[in-house]
Design an enzyme around this catalytic site. Structure first.
Site, PDB file in Angstrom:
ATOM      1  N   SER A   1       0.870  -1.181   0.000  1.00 22.58           N
ATOM      2  CA  SER A   1       0.000   0.000   0.000  1.00 22.58           C
ATOM      3  C   SER A   1       0.901   1.224   0.000  1.00 22.58           C
ATOM      4  O   SER A   1       1.716   1.401   0.908  1.00 22.58           O
ATOM      5  CB  SER A   1      -0.874   0.019   1.252  1.00 22.58           C
ATOM      6  OG  SER A   1      -1.281   1.346   1.527  1.00 22.58           O
TER       7      SER A   1
ATOM      8  N   HIS B   1      -1.551  -1.807  -3.982  1.00 27.59           N
ATOM      9  CA  HIS B   1      -2.797  -1.484  -3.271  1.00 27.59           C
ATOM     10  C   HIS B   1      -2.921   0.036  -3.141  1.00 27.59           C
ATOM     11  O   HIS B   1      -2.030   0.689  -2.602  1.00 27.59           O
ATOM     12  CB  HIS B   1      -2.758  -2.151  -1.896  1.00 27.59           C
ATOM     13  CG  HIS B   1      -3.985  -1.978  -1.058  1.00 27.59           C
ATOM     14  ND1 HIS B   1      -5.080  -2.808  -1.149  1.00 27.59           N
ATOM     15  CD2 HIS B   1      -4.292  -1.072  -0.091  1.00 27.59           C
ATOM     16  CE1 HIS B   1      -6.009  -2.423  -0.280  1.00 27.59           C
ATOM     17  NE2 HIS B   1      -5.555  -1.366   0.382  1.00 27.59           N
TER      18      HIS B   1
ATOM     19  N   ASP C   1      -5.162   3.203  -1.743  1.00 24.99           N
ATOM     20  CA  ASP C   1      -6.171   3.551  -0.741  1.00 24.99           C
ATOM     21  C   ASP C   1      -6.818   4.894  -1.057  1.00 24.99           C
ATOM     22  O   ASP C   1      -6.215   5.944  -0.853  1.00 24.99           O
ATOM     23  CB  ASP C   1      -5.513   3.620   0.641  1.00 24.99           C
ATOM     24  CG  ASP C   1      -5.133   2.254   1.159  1.00 24.99           C
ATOM     25  OD1 ASP C   1      -6.034   1.397   1.249  1.00 24.99           O
ATOM     26  OD2 ASP C   1      -3.935   2.031   1.447  1.00 24.99           O
TER      27      ASP C   1
ATOM     28  N   MET D   1      -9.510   7.632  -0.118  1.00 29.02           N
ATOM     29  CA  MET D   1     -10.269   8.058   1.076  1.00 29.02           C
ATOM     30  C   MET D   1     -10.908   9.412   0.821  1.00 29.02           C
ATOM     31  O   MET D   1     -10.267  10.303   0.259  1.00 29.02           O
ATOM     32  CB  MET D   1      -9.323   8.186   2.270  1.00 29.02           C
ATOM     33  CG  MET D   1      -8.573   6.902   2.594  1.00 29.02           C
ATOM     34  SD  MET D   1      -7.527   7.153   4.026  1.00 29.02           S
ATOM     35  CE  MET D   1      -6.747   5.543   4.129  1.00 29.02           C
TER      36      MET D   1
ATOM     37  N   HIS E   1      -8.765   0.213  -3.301  1.00 30.39           N
ATOM     38  CA  HIS E   1      -9.568   0.076  -2.081  1.00 30.39           C
ATOM     39  C   HIS E   1     -10.310   1.395  -1.857  1.00 30.39           C
ATOM     40  O   HIS E   1      -9.712   2.389  -1.466  1.00 30.39           O
ATOM     41  CB  HIS E   1      -8.600  -0.247  -0.922  1.00 30.39           C
ATOM     42  CG  HIS E   1      -9.242  -0.376   0.414  1.00 30.39           C
ATOM     43  ND1 HIS E   1      -8.509  -0.412   1.589  1.00 30.39           N
ATOM     44  CD2 HIS E   1     -10.544  -0.492   0.792  1.00 30.39           C
ATOM     45  CE1 HIS E   1      -9.332  -0.542   2.619  1.00 30.39           C
ATOM     46  NE2 HIS E   1     -10.569  -0.582   2.163  1.00 30.39           N
TER      47      HIS E   1
ATOM     48  N   MET F   1     -10.668  -5.937   7.155  1.00 33.87           N
ATOM     49  CA  MET F   1      -9.823  -4.873   7.708  1.00 33.87           C
ATOM     50  C   MET F   1      -9.306  -5.317   9.078  1.00 33.87           C
ATOM     51  O   MET F   1     -10.083  -5.742   9.936  1.00 33.87           O
ATOM     52  CB  MET F   1     -10.623  -3.569   7.870  1.00 33.87           C
ATOM     53  CG  MET F   1     -10.965  -2.842   6.572  1.00 33.87           C
ATOM     54  SD  MET F   1      -9.553  -2.416   5.513  1.00 33.87           S
ATOM     55  CE  MET F   1      -8.580  -1.367   6.600  1.00 33.87           C
TER      56      MET F   1
ATOM     57  N   ASP G   1      -5.783  -6.201   5.618  1.00 30.95           N
ATOM     58  CA  ASP G   1      -5.219  -4.859   5.419  1.00 30.95           C
ATOM     59  C   ASP G   1      -5.143  -4.119   6.746  1.00 30.95           C
ATOM     60  O   ASP G   1      -6.173  -3.880   7.376  1.00 30.95           O
ATOM     61  CB  ASP G   1      -6.130  -4.117   4.422  1.00 30.95           C
ATOM     62  CG  ASP G   1      -5.641  -2.726   4.065  1.00 30.95           C
ATOM     63  OD1 ASP G   1      -4.522  -2.350   4.476  1.00 30.95           O
ATOM     64  OD2 ASP G   1      -6.382  -2.014   3.357  1.00 30.95           O
TER      65      ASP G   1
ATOM     66  N   SER H   1       3.167   0.657   5.936  1.00 35.73           N
ATOM     67  CA  SER H   1       4.282   1.344   6.588  1.00 35.73           C
ATOM     68  C   SER H   1       5.502   0.455   6.817  1.00 35.73           C
ATOM     69  O   SER H   1       6.625   0.954   6.768  1.00 35.73           O
ATOM     70  CB  SER H   1       3.826   2.001   7.883  1.00 35.73           C
ATOM     71  OG  SER H   1       2.971   1.161   8.573  1.00 35.73           O
TER      72      SER H   1
HETATM   73  C1  DX5 Z   1      -5.852   1.806   6.053  1.00 41.00           C
HETATM   74  C2  DX5 Z   1      -5.497   1.408   4.649  1.00 41.00           C
HETATM   75  C3  DX5 Z   1      -4.319   0.508   4.554  1.00 41.00           C
HETATM   76  C4  DX5 Z   1      -3.017   1.077   5.049  1.00 41.00           C
HETATM   77  C5  DX5 Z   1      -2.173  -0.074   5.511  1.00 41.00           C
HETATM   78  O1  DX5 Z   1      -7.092   2.426   6.052  1.00 41.00           O
HETATM   79  O2  DX5 Z   1      -6.588   0.749   4.032  1.00 41.00           O
HETATM   80  O3  DX5 Z   1      -4.157  -0.016   3.240  1.00 41.00           O
HETATM   81  O4  DX5 Z   1      -2.318   1.828   4.107  1.00 41.00           O
HETATM   82  O5  DX5 Z   1      -1.043   0.424   6.085  1.00 41.00           O
HETATM   83  P1  DX5 Z   1      -0.250  -0.284   7.248  1.00 41.00           P
HETATM   84  O6  DX5 Z   1       0.348  -1.528   6.675  1.00 41.00           O
HETATM   85  O7  DX5 Z   1       0.749   0.748   7.641  1.00 41.00           O
HETATM   86  O8  DX5 Z   1      -1.232  -0.591   8.359  1.00 41.00           O
HETATM   87 ZN    ZN Z   2      -6.281  -0.404   2.102  1.00 37.74          ZN
END
Ligand code: DX5
Ligand code: ZN
Length: 219
Positions: A7, A32, A34, A36, A65, A138, A176, A199
């Site tokens: 991600s 991936h 994200d 938002m 996502h 999740m 995730d 991360s």
């Molecule tokens: C959170 C996202 C994830 C996030 C995962 O809402 O959907 O995809 O980037 O990151 P880490 O691996 O740092 O939890």
């Molecule tokens: Zn995600």
């Protein structure tokens, strides 16, 4: 063997091209992305133009996502931008005709997936299993990278896996949030097919080597 989907949420967006090139040459399987909207989740990330830009350079399938309200409005836009999988949240659609939204994703040519928050009972998505290629469980509350993995996720994965086995479905299970070198093997052992990792990869001194390490733990 499970798949690794980095991600990019916590990567440096000034270097997005280099990041995607790094992923091209790594052991990663998907990318991936994200999305938002500041409404479904308390954070805003990026949208269609970034997916479109990523598509121009990536050689890996784009797993989009959508953490947004009214995802049905944007299926066409994200598909045209290059999404290979379109992952929508059960909680963003429960009052709507979710089956027809999932069918619309399939008709667009993308693979439909359904994401579910940590506090939604797994059984609520059983009715939709035959309409999707993947369930995203999740393992943190969506909105931010770098959160702590919720341990109850293991039981939720096992519950879903059992349902798929009983119903002879080979729907993928994705997790995730908070996935790391310490929990990835256990996640594989309970039945996770696709690991999203943010991360841990982008904070590492060598993202490429970290991806290889993660992959070696799920082979
Ligand atoms: C959170 C996202 C994830 C996030 C995962 O809402 O959907 O995809 O980037 O990151 P880490 O691996 O740092 O939890
Ligand atoms: Zn995600």
């Amino acid at each position: 063997m499970s798949l690794i989907a980095p991600s990019i949420l916590n990567s440096d967006f000034l270097e997005l091209g280099d990041t995607l090139e790094m992923i091209n040459h790594s052991d990663a399987d998907w990318v991936h992305l994200d999305v938002m909207d500041g409404s479904f989740v308390p954070n805003i990330s990026f949208g269609i133009p970034i997916v479109e830009a990523a598509k121009r350079i990536t050689k890996k399938p784009l797993d989009v996502h959508l953490m947004i309200v009214n995802p049905e409005k944007y299926i066409d836009g994200f598909r045209k931008a290059g999404a290979d999988l379109i992952n929508i949240h059960y909680e963003a659609c429960k009052e709507k005709d979710l089956k027809s939204i999932l069918r619309e994703i399939k008709d667009s040519g993308a693979r439909p997936a359904l994401a579910i928050n940590p506090d939604t009972p797994i059984k609520q998505i059983f009715d939709f299993a035959e309409y999707i290629d993947m369930v995203l469980i999740m393992s943190v509350f969506p909105g931010f990278g770098g959160q702590k993995f919720i341990a109850e996720t293991y039981n939720r994965v096992m519950e879903l896996k059992q349902f798929f086995i009983q119903n002879q479905l080979n729907t993928l299970i994705q997790v995730d949030g908070g996935v790391s070198l310490d929990n990835i093997s256990k996640l594989k052992s309970v039945g996770v097919d696709v690991m999203v990792v943010g991360s841990v990869i982008f904070k590492a001194e060598s993202p490429t080597k970290t991806i290889s390490k993660l992959k070696s733990l799920v082979r």
